[in-house]
Design an enzyme around this catalytic site. Structure first.
Site, PDB file in Angstrom:
ATOM      1  N   THR A   1      68.846  17.307  57.212  1.00 19.09           N
ATOM      2  CA  THR A   1      68.264  17.037  58.475  1.00 19.09           C
ATOM      3  C   THR A   1      66.685  17.577  58.520  1.00 19.09           C
ATOM      4  OG1 THR A   1      68.392  18.152  60.716  1.00 19.09           O
ATOM      5  CG2 THR A   1      69.526  19.380  58.925  1.00 19.09           C
TER       6      THR A   1
ATOM      7  N   TYR B   1      71.979  27.859  61.455  1.00 20.83           N
ATOM      8  CA  TYR B   1      72.131  26.221  61.125  1.00 20.83           C
ATOM      9  C   TYR B   1      71.115  25.877  60.068  1.00 20.83           C
ATOM     10  CZ  TYR B   1      72.424  21.224  61.732  1.00 20.83           C
ATOM     11  OH  TYR B   1      72.411  19.950  61.710  1.00 20.83           O
TER      12      TYR B   1
END
Ligand SMILES: NC(=O)c1ccc[n+]([C@@H]2O[C@H](COP(=O)([O-])OP(=O)(O)OC[C@H]3O[C@@H](n4cnc5c(N)ncnc54)[C@H](O)[C@@H]3O)[C@@H](O)[C@H]2O)c1
Length: 354
Positions: A126, A169
């Site tokens: 990501t 995260y």
């Protein structure tokens, strides 16, 4: 050897679009997914109804090493899309984040090493691995932030930009991303990393953390206010899922030459828009103003992230083809079919075909 493509987390938004493209071209697909994502089960049911036994589903968890081993043994190439997504969840349960996003990835890499066959492996990372891009100097324009550096303003953020952690995260994803590249270097695995930015498209069950564009469109059509974080001048480049799927396939197909590389996959400056500008564009599309509720800045949210996809373009010939206005209009039309309360102007205009 089998010619099956294994999609880990393949019942989700991106995975199901990728599965469809493979199935359409006659290639069998094996999904390993724990169906944790809203809508995952019905997505698989739809694909099964259309493609029958060409699609196989193993309901399983990527944290289960035996399930991983068995699935890998049956695959000729692999895409890993399984993740626990979003920073906010990782602040509630950082251990789960670590288990799914990092430990399972290292286990997977070990299983690939153990398997020993040169199975092309694409890891979906990501753009959040670049964190808040705190070192990027910005100026403030009336509706958006813009980089002071003209080259970056023109081309976007490339893969040399340092990784930066702003949440558990981001930490788990950045570490997994680096492990994949390291296994390619140290053990010669034919593996590459796609650092994906904001993606939108049909059948996305998005939320504020990921998939927020579809979430916004759904809210707009239901006349619910949209939550605008901070001043709304944050800029993102937006990519339609069909363009993303094409990029993933090119990366998989070209793995021999691409192994060991990370690629920023995004629409780039041509597809960049600020949240405020997007809200305005959506108001035009639905034919009435969209209410926005203002929220605090999100901790660790980048004021500006626009991918520089030049490396991907140069090495695979890929270019995004779907313009934002066109993709959004298509999405509205699709959602409209399931939402009778949509704004009259949009419904009356028949929106666009597609
Ligand atoms: N969609 C985006 O805008 C976007 C942006 C950046 C990066 N990405 C990355 O692309 C990948 C796919 O994204 P997506 O939008 O399809 O996400 P998604 O949440 O729709 O799909 C993820 C899939 O993984 C499955 N899954 C989750 N935990 C699992 C586990 N422990 N074991 C097995 N399966 C599990 C879920 O059930 C789901 O089907 C993710 O890695 C995501 O971070 C997506």
């Amino acid at each position: 050897m089998t010619d099956r493509t294994l999609l880990l987390g393949g019942a989700g938004f991106v995975g199901s679009h990728l599965a469809r493209r493979l199935l359409e071209s006659g290639q069998p697909v094996l999904l390993l997914d724990n169906l944790a994502r809203t809508g995952a089960e019905s997505m698989v049911r739809r694909l099964r109804a259309e493609y029958g036994d060409m699609l196989e589903l193993v309901i399983g968890d990527v944290r289960d090493r035996t399930a991983l081993r068995r699935a890998i043994a049956r695959a000729s190439r692999i895409v890993d899309l399984a993740a626990r997504v979003g920073a906010s969840g990782s602040l509630v349960d950082p251990r789960l984040d670590f288990e799914v996003n990092l430990r399972a990835t290292v286990d997977l890499l070990e299983e690939l090493r153990r398997d020993g066959r040169p199975v092309p492996f694409l890891f979906c990372s990501t753009s959040k691995v670049y964190g808040a891009l705190r070192k990027l100097q910005l100026c403030e324009l009336p509706t958006r932030y813009a980089p002071v550096n003209e080259w970056i303003a023109e081309h976007g953020i490339d893969e040399h930009w340092p990784l930066e952690v702003t949440s558990p995260y981001g930490c788990s994803r950045a570490a997994a991303d680096q492990y994949v590249l390291e296994y390619a270097r140290s053990f010669g695995l034919p593996a590459a990393v796609a650092r994906i930015g904001c993606v939108y498209g049909p059948d996305q069950h998005g939320g504020e953390d990921q998939g927020w564009i579809s979430h916004w469109v759904a809210h707009a059509l239901e006349r619910r206010p949209i939550m605008l974080d901070g001043d709304g001048k944050q800029v993102r480049d937006i990519l339609h899922v069909d363009d993303l799927v094409e990029a993933l396939l090119r990366l998989l197909d070209g793995m021999d030459a691409l192994r060991g590389h990370a690629f920023n996959v995004g629409g780039g400056p041509e597809h960049a828009v600020s949240l405020r500008e997007l809200l305005e564009l959506m108001s035009q599309l639905v034919g009435e103003p969209i209410a926005a509720a203002h929220a605090e800045w999100r901790e660790g949210d980048a004021r500006y992230y626009v991918a520089n996809p030049s490396k991907l373009e140069a090495m695979t010939g890929w270019r995004p083809l779907i313009q934002l206005g066109e993709g959004l209009a298509q999405l509205c039309t699709r959602l409209l079919a399931t939402r009778p309360t949509a704004p009259a102007a949009f419904a009356a205009a028949g929106a666009v075909s597609g």
